[in-house]
Write a protein that holds these residues in place. Structure first.
Motif, PDB file in Angstrom:
ATOM      1  N   MET A  54      25.954   0.326 132.631  1.00  0.00           N
ATOM      2  CA  MET A  54      25.254   0.133 131.655  1.00  0.00           C
ATOM      3  C   MET A  54      23.850  -0.742 131.770  1.00  0.00           C
ATOM      4  N   ILE A  55      22.940  -0.478 131.536  1.00  0.00           N
ATOM      5  CA  ILE A  55      21.615  -1.223 131.675  1.00  0.00           C
ATOM      6  C   ILE A  55      21.451  -1.769 130.112  1.00  0.00           C
ATOM      7  N   THR A  56      21.553  -3.223 130.122  1.00  0.00           N
ATOM      8  CA  THR A  56      21.253  -3.748 128.821  1.00  0.00           C
ATOM      9  C   THR A  56      19.921  -4.482 128.768  1.00  0.00           C
ATOM     10  N   LYS A  57      19.231  -4.811 130.083  1.00  0.00           N
ATOM     11  CA  LYS A  57      18.055  -5.484 129.903  1.00  0.00           C
ATOM     12  C   LYS A  57      17.076  -4.567 130.642  1.00  0.00           C
ATOM     13  N   CYS A  58      15.806  -4.501 130.192  1.00  0.00           N
ATOM     14  CA  CYS A  58      14.769  -3.669 130.911  1.00  0.00           C
ATOM     15  C   CYS A  58      14.298  -4.458 132.171  1.00  0.00           C
ATOM     16  N   LEU A  59      14.283  -3.752 133.244  1.00  0.00           N
ATOM     17  CA  LEU A  59      13.582  -4.217 134.350  1.00  0.00           C
ATOM     18  C   LEU A  59      12.049  -4.522 134.427  1.00  0.00           C
ATOM     19  N   MET A  60      11.448  -3.794 133.399  1.00  0.00           N
ATOM     20  CA  MET A  60       9.937  -3.676 133.522  1.00  0.00           C
ATOM     21  C   MET A  60       9.568  -4.703 132.761  1.00  0.00           C
ATOM     22  N   CYS A  61      10.086  -5.222 131.499  1.00  0.00           N
ATOM     23  CA  CYS A  61       9.592  -6.281 130.498  1.00  0.00           C
ATOM     24  C   CYS A  61      10.519  -7.236 129.968  1.00  0.00           C
ATOM     25  N   GLY A  62      11.991  -6.778 130.379  1.00  0.00           N
ATOM     26  CA  GLY A  62      12.695  -7.872 130.017  1.00  0.00           C
ATOM     27  C   GLY A  62      13.463  -7.575 128.625  1.00  0.00           C
ATOM     28  N   GLY A  63      12.929  -6.684 127.908  1.00  0.00           N
ATOM     29  CA  GLY A  63      13.342  -6.133 126.599  1.00  0.00           C
ATOM     30  C   GLY A  63      15.015  -5.776 126.541  1.00  0.00           C
ATOM     31  N   LYS A  64      15.168  -5.560 125.405  1.00  0.00           N
ATOM     32  CA  LYS A  64      16.868  -4.981 125.303  1.00  0.00           C
ATOM     33  C   LYS A  64      16.717  -3.395 125.298  1.00  0.00           C
TER      34      LYS A  64
ATOM     35  N   VAL B 107      17.039   2.950 126.577  1.00  0.00           N
ATOM     36  CA  VAL B 107      15.475   3.049 126.419  1.00  0.00           C
ATOM     37  C   VAL B 107      15.293   1.668 125.887  1.00  0.00           C
ATOM     38  N   CYS B 108      13.911   1.029 126.523  1.00  0.00           N
ATOM     39  CA  CYS B 108      13.814  -0.266 126.242  1.00  0.00           C
ATOM     40  C   CYS B 108      13.139  -0.370 124.799  1.00  0.00           C
TER      41      CYS B 108
ATOM     42  N   GLY C  57       9.576   0.881 126.038  1.00  0.00           N
ATOM     43  CA  GLY C  57      10.038   2.538 125.908  1.00  0.00           C
ATOM     44  C   GLY C  57      10.525   2.989 127.521  1.00  0.00           C
ATOM     45  N   GLU C  58      10.641   1.984 128.544  1.00  0.00           N
ATOM     46  CA  GLU C  58      11.024   2.378 129.774  1.00  0.00           C
ATOM     47  C   GLU C  58      12.465   3.098 129.448  1.00  0.00           C
ATOM     48  N   GLN C  59      12.908   3.980 130.342  1.00  0.00           N
ATOM     49  CA  GLN C  59      13.988   5.008 130.435  1.00  0.00           C
ATOM     50  C   GLN C  59      14.764   4.864 131.476  1.00  0.00           C
TER      51      GLN C  59
END
Length: 81
Positions: free
Chosen positions: A1-11, A37-38, A42-44
Motif C-alpha cells: 500500500m502506497i500512502t505517500k506520493c514519491l513525486m510531491c510527498g502528498g497523501k 492517487v495523490c 494526481g500521480e497514480q
C-alpha cells in the motif's frame, strides 16, 4: 500500500481510474483500474497485482467496450529556441 506520493510527498487515496495502455502501436484505455492517487498532484500508483493484470490484458486483449476517435495535432514550429 502506497500512502505517500514519491513525486510531491502528498497523501494518496484509493480510487478507480482510467489509465492509458499501449498495446504495440495501439493506444487503449482501461477503465475502473484500482490505484492509489495523490490528493495533491494526481500521480497514480498501482499495486503489483494490478500491473500484472494489465500485462495479461496486453497479451490477450478483451473485446473493446467502446471505441473513440482522438484527433492528433502537430506542435507549432514557431516556438523553437
Amino acid at each position: 500500500m502506497i500512502t505517500k506520493c514519491l513525486m510531491c510527498g502528498g497523501k494518496t487515496v484509493r480510487k478507480k481510474v482510467t489509465t492509458e495502455n499501449w498495446w504495440g502501436e495501439k493506444l487503449t484505455f482501461v477503465e475502473n483500474v484500482p490505484a492509489f492517487v495523490c490528493d495533491t498532484c494526481g500521480e497514480q500508483y498501482f499495486e503489483p497485482e494490478v500491473c500484472e493484470e494489465l500485462d495479461r490484458l496486453r497479451e490477450t486483449p478483451p473485446v473493446a467496450k467502446k471505441t473513440i476517435q482522438v484527433p492528433i495535432y502537430n506542435f507549432p514550429k514557431t516556438i523553437v529556441r
